[in-house]
Structures are given as structure tokens and as C-alpha cells.
Design a protein around this motif. Structure first.
Motif, mmCIF file in Angstrom:
data_model
loop_
_atom_site.group_PDB
_atom_site.id
_atom_site.type_symbol
_atom_site.label_atom_id
_atom_site.label_comp_id
_atom_site.label_asym_id
_atom_site.label_seq_id
_atom_site.Cartn_x
_atom_site.Cartn_y
_atom_site.Cartn_z
ATOM 1 N N LEU A 1 0.910 -0.996 -0.038
ATOM 2 C CA LEU A 1 -0.101 -0.052 0.148
ATOM 3 C C LEU A 1 0.922 1.097 -0.036
ATOM 4 C CD1 LEU A 1 -2.793 1.365 0.153
ATOM 5 C CD2 LEU A 1 -2.767 0.872 2.526
ATOM 6 N N SER A 2 1.747 1.286 0.649
ATOM 7 C CA SER A 2 2.660 2.413 0.813
ATOM 8 C C SER A 2 3.468 2.682 -0.384
ATOM 9 C CB SER A 2 4.086 2.233 1.934
ATOM 10 O OG SER A 2 3.278 2.285 3.304
ATOM 11 N N GLY A 3 3.842 1.566 -1.088
ATOM 12 C CA GLY A 3 4.454 1.713 -2.475
ATOM 13 C C GLY A 3 3.535 2.179 -3.428
ATOM 14 N N VAL A 4 2.338 1.640 -3.474
ATOM 15 C CA VAL A 4 1.233 2.357 -4.445
ATOM 16 C C VAL A 4 1.058 3.798 -4.131
ATOM 17 C CG1 VAL A 4 -0.941 2.065 -4.898
ATOM 18 C CG2 VAL A 4 0.181 0.185 -4.532
ATOM 19 N N VAL B 1 9.111 11.701 10.794
ATOM 20 C CA VAL B 1 8.371 10.522 11.157
ATOM 21 C C VAL B 1 7.797 10.397 12.456
ATOM 22 C CG1 VAL B 1 8.979 7.916 11.751
ATOM 23 C CG2 VAL B 1 10.239 9.129 9.852
ATOM 24 N N MET B 2 8.244 10.776 13.477
ATOM 25 C CA MET B 2 7.427 11.029 14.783
ATOM 26 C C MET B 2 6.464 12.140 14.612
ATOM 27 S SD MET B 2 8.938 8.971 16.606
ATOM 28 C CE MET B 2 8.113 9.427 17.944
ATOM 29 N N LEU B 3 6.386 12.967 14.011
ATOM 30 C CA LEU B 3 5.259 14.036 13.855
ATOM 31 C C LEU B 3 4.294 13.320 13.329
ATOM 32 C CD1 LEU B 3 4.420 16.961 14.312
ATOM 33 C CD2 LEU B 3 5.079 17.516 11.835
ATOM 34 N N VAL B 4 4.392 12.593 12.113
ATOM 35 C CA VAL B 4 3.143 11.916 11.560
ATOM 36 C C VAL B 4 2.587 10.668 12.408
ATOM 37 C CG1 VAL B 4 4.357 10.407 10.005
ATOM 38 C CG2 VAL B 4 2.234 10.923 9.481
ATOM 39 N N LEU C 1 -8.730 4.800 6.577
ATOM 40 C CA LEU C 1 -8.604 6.594 6.489
ATOM 41 C C LEU C 1 -7.174 6.840 7.011
ATOM 42 C CD1 LEU C 1 -11.991 7.238 8.455
ATOM 43 C CD2 LEU C 1 -11.415 7.616 5.896
ATOM 44 N N ILE C 2 -6.556 6.084 7.530
ATOM 45 C CA ILE C 2 -5.106 6.484 8.070
ATOM 46 C C ILE C 2 -4.181 6.185 7.099
ATOM 47 C CG2 ILE C 2 -3.422 6.029 10.224
ATOM 48 C CD1 ILE C 2 -5.739 6.169 11.948
ATOM 49 N N ALA C 3 -4.166 5.077 6.399
ATOM 50 C CA ALA C 3 -3.020 4.538 6.004
ATOM 51 C C ALA C 3 -2.530 5.701 4.732
ATOM 52 C CB ALA C 3 -3.282 3.230 5.173
ATOM 53 N N PRO C 4 -3.565 6.066 4.056
ATOM 54 C CA PRO C 4 -2.987 7.118 3.002
ATOM 55 C C PRO C 4 -2.061 8.387 3.618
ATOM 56 C CG PRO C 4 -5.182 6.603 2.539
ATOM 57 C CD PRO C 4 -4.977 5.924 3.962
ATOM 58 N N ILE C 5 -2.524 8.753 4.810
ATOM 59 C CA ILE C 5 -1.669 9.759 5.339
ATOM 60 C C ILE C 5 -0.166 9.118 5.784
ATOM 61 C CG2 ILE C 5 -1.473 11.190 7.301
ATOM 62 C CD1 ILE C 5 -4.370 11.015 7.971
ATOM 63 N N ALA C 6 0.137 8.082 6.233
ATOM 64 C CA ALA C 6 1.428 7.495 6.413
ATOM 65 C C ALA C 6 2.089 7.068 5.006
ATOM 66 C CB ALA C 6 1.224 6.222 7.238
ATOM 67 N N THR D 1 2.970 10.761 3.456
ATOM 68 C CA THR D 1 4.064 11.431 4.162
ATOM 69 C C THR D 1 5.287 10.786 3.867
ATOM 70 O OG1 THR D 1 2.697 11.957 6.035
ATOM 71 C CG2 THR D 1 4.697 11.905 6.585
ATOM 72 N N SER D 2 5.453 9.432 3.794
ATOM 73 C CA SER D 2 6.774 8.813 3.560
ATOM 74 C C SER D 2 7.125 9.262 2.120
ATOM 75 C CB SER D 2 6.425 7.290 3.692
ATOM 76 O OG SER D 2 7.506 6.534 3.166
ATOM 77 N N ALA D 3 6.266 9.208 1.298
ATOM 78 C CA ALA D 3 6.909 9.610 -0.205
ATOM 79 C C ALA D 3 7.416 11.179 -0.060
ATOM 80 C CB ALA D 3 5.598 9.667 -1.050
ATOM 81 N N LEU D 4 6.762 11.886 0.903
ATOM 82 C CA LEU D 4 7.088 13.367 0.681
ATOM 83 C C LEU D 4 8.347 13.506 1.445
ATOM 84 C CD1 LEU D 4 3.807 15.327 1.522
ATOM 85 C CD2 LEU D 4 5.061 15.226 -0.648
ATOM 86 N N ILE D 5 8.649 12.670 2.414
ATOM 87 C CA ILE D 5 9.964 12.709 3.264
ATOM 88 C C ILE D 5 11.046 12.471 2.301
ATOM 89 C CG2 ILE D 5 11.362 11.342 4.937
ATOM 90 C CD1 ILE D 5 8.608 11.343 6.654
ATOM 91 N N TYR D 6 10.824 11.257 1.417
ATOM 92 C CA TYR D 6 11.605 10.857 0.297
ATOM 93 C C TYR D 6 12.040 11.941 -0.653
ATOM 94 C CZ TYR D 6 12.554 8.503 -4.105
ATOM 95 O OH TYR D 6 13.256 8.126 -5.388
#
Length: 315
Positions: free
Chosen positions: A114-117, A218-221, A267-272, A275-280
Motif C-alpha cells: 500500500l505504501s508503495g502504491v 516520522v515522529m510528527l506523523v 482512512l489513516i493508511a494514505p496519510i502515512a 508522508t513517507s513519499a514526501l519525506i523521500y
């Protein structure tokens, strides 16, 4: 002297969080659909395994077996120890551990996919202004074996973290530091196409010299997600529990729990993931001056030899 423009994706941790919600709101329906395609099968799988997972009585039996004077601690002085469950057997412990391990690995594998997608969706949003759910899944599936390996690596690190924090604090802290270094391996795999070892190395190289900035984001999100999870759990869980009733069967209780988990995780998974993609992208922007055109080339949207003026950015 002409001032150089700030690279497109350079953001502070708070800006990353704010932009995550902005992107989420802009493409809310697509992100929910992306999440449902993973969360529904995982919820069904978790519900199917519910019967093999330890219950509250099983945990009490585990305490009775391994904790000295557990009967006094649980029931109090002078209580009838016949009210306690029988100590749990070795075979039951093994069965529970196997079930928990299988469920955890499947859950992590699903969340990694899911995070990869979602990472692909974020990249397409920046380069084209839109994204197709099917295209995002096809791009992530291109590196599905890599994503499975990364999920197993995360499972191993998570196990080491729990063991380290339980037995000795220092080993747990070391593992946590390493996990931050590997925080952007999934976007590296699905956006740039790295295989497992290369994706881990790529994440380490990007986070190196930016560890504290990455840790803060990471801690903020994480704190935001925990807060939202608690609120959703209360808002959804209490009414459903009251609807089912206190005398509900085990099946009704498991279904209620699965429904609350499905809605909350969807509802929560897209936020994580966003955020991971934006950090990258933020790390690449700081180290490589990444811009939308370079990202579009890596995503195969435009040819490398296309003139700069021919790419107008997202529609």
C-alpha cells in the motif's frame, strides 16, 4: 546576483505534514480506493485468523504460568485460585506465536504494498497533476518481490526493537536509529525501481546527514496518526459495541473489531504513505536538487532527451 529558486520538494517536517493532508484531500476518493483494495483482503484474513489468536483468558493463563505469585497479583490475597484458568501449555504458546507471526507478516506485507502504491500516486500527482489507481498498482507490482522483502526486513527490525526495549534499552535505541535510516526504502523501490538491497542502501544514503530531520518528520506523523486512530476508535467503536451489546457472541465481537479496524486503517493508511513519499522527495531535493522534470523522467512520463521547455509540469 540572481537568487536560485528553492528546489521543488524541499519542506520542513510541519510543511510535509500539512502538504500530506492537502494531497490527501485533493485526491481523497482515489486514495480511499487504493487503501480499500489492500485493507479489505487484510481485514478478511485477520477475521479468519481471529479464532487462532490468544484471547484475554489465554493471556491470563500465560501470566499464571510464567509470573511468580500470579494468583495473588491477579485475584488478590485470600482469593480462590480455582477461578484462574489452567496454565497455558507449550504447544498452545507455539500455536499462538505462529498465528501472531503469520498475521503480522501478512499485515506488514499488505501495508508495504500500500505504501508503495501511494508513493507512486504522490509522484504522479506532482508530475501530471492526477493519477490512475490501476497505473499506481501496476507500477508498485513491478517491484512486488522487493516490497515483500522490505516487509520482512521491517518485521525483523520490529521484533528486534521490541526485544531490545523489553530486555535492554540501548539495543532497542540502536534498532530504532537504524529503522529511521531505512524509512524511505519503499518509495526508492517503487519510484526509482531499486531492488531490495539497493533500496535499503538508497534509503540510508538519503537519510545520512538528515537523520534528525527525518526522525522529526516520522515522529510528527506518527503522533498525528496515533491521535486520529484513538479518536476514530472511540467514535466508531463505542456505538458499534453498544449496538452489538455486552452479551455479544465471539463472532459478533470479532466482526465489530474488524469493521472498526477496516474503517480506521483505510482512512489513516494514505496519510502515512503520502508522508513517507514526501519525506523521500524532500531528502532527494536536499541532496540532489530533485525537481518535477527529473521525477517525470524517472517515472517514464517524459523522455530523458526532451527539452526543458517541452515539459510544463502537472496539468
Amino acid at each position: 546576483m540572481e537568487q536560485q529558486p528553492t528546489p521543488t520538494f524541499r519542506r520542513s517536517p510541519f510543511e510535509i505534514l500539512g502538504e500530506s493532508f492537502s494531497i490527501y484531500g485533493k485526491h481523497f476518493r482515489n486514495f480511499i480506493l487504493i487503501a480499500l483494495l489492500v485493507q479489505v483482503p487484510m481485514s478478511i484474513f485477520g477475521l479468519a485468523m481471529a479464532g487462532s489468536l490468544p484471547t484475554e483468558e489465554d493471556f491470563t493463563a500465560l501470566v499464571v504460568r510464567f509470573v511468580p505469585d500470579a494468583d495473588t497479583a491477579i485475584l488478590g490475597e485470600g482469593s480462590d485460585i480455582s477461578e484462574l484458568p489452567d496454565p497455558i501449555s507449550n504447544s498452545e504458546i507455539i500455536d499462538f506465536l505462529v498465528s501472531l507471526t503469520v498475521l503480522t507478516i501478512v499485515t506488514l506485507a499488505g501495508q508495504t504494498l500500500l505504501s508503495g502504491v501511494i508513493a507512486v500516486a504522490v509522484a504522479l500527482q506532482y508530475t501530471t497533476g492526477r493519477f490512475d489507481v490501476g497505473a499506481c498498482y501496476r507500477r508498485a507490482w513491478w517491484r512486488i518481490l522487493t516490497l515483500v522483502v522490505l516487509a520482512l526486513v521491517f518485521f525483523g527490525l520490529l521484533a528486534l526493537l521490541l526485544i531490545g526495549l523489553t530486555i535492554l534499552i540501548l539495543p532497542g535505541i540502536v534498532v530504532m536509529v537504524l529503522m529511521i535510516y531505512l524509512a524511505v526504502d519503499i518509495p526508492a523501490a517503487t519510484i526509482e525501481g531499486y531492488k531490495p538491497i539497493a533500496a535499503l542502501k538508497r534509503s540510508y544514503e538519503l537519510v545520512r546527514n538528515n537523520w534528525w530531520r527525518t526522525f522529526a518528520a516520522v515522529m510528527l506523523v506518527f503522533l498525528v496518526i496515533v491521535g486520529i486512530s484513538i479518536v476514530l476508535g472511540l467514535v466508531l467503536g463505542i456505538p458499534l459495541t453498544m449496538l452489538v451489546g455486552e452479551d455479544a457472541s465471539e463472532l459478533a465481537f470479532n466482526v465489530t473489531t474488524a469493521v472498526v479496524g477496516l474503517v480506521t486503517n483505510t482512512l489513516i493508511a494514505p496519510i502515512a504513505g503520502i508522508t513517507s513519499a514526501l519525506i523521500y522527495l524532500n531528502l532527494r531535493s536536499r541532496k540532489e536538487d530533485l525537481d518535477e522534470r527529473t521525477l517525470a523522467i524517472q517515472m517514464g512520463i517524459i523522455a530523458p532527451d526532451m527539452p526543458d521547455e517541452s515539459y510544463s509540469g502537472p496539468a
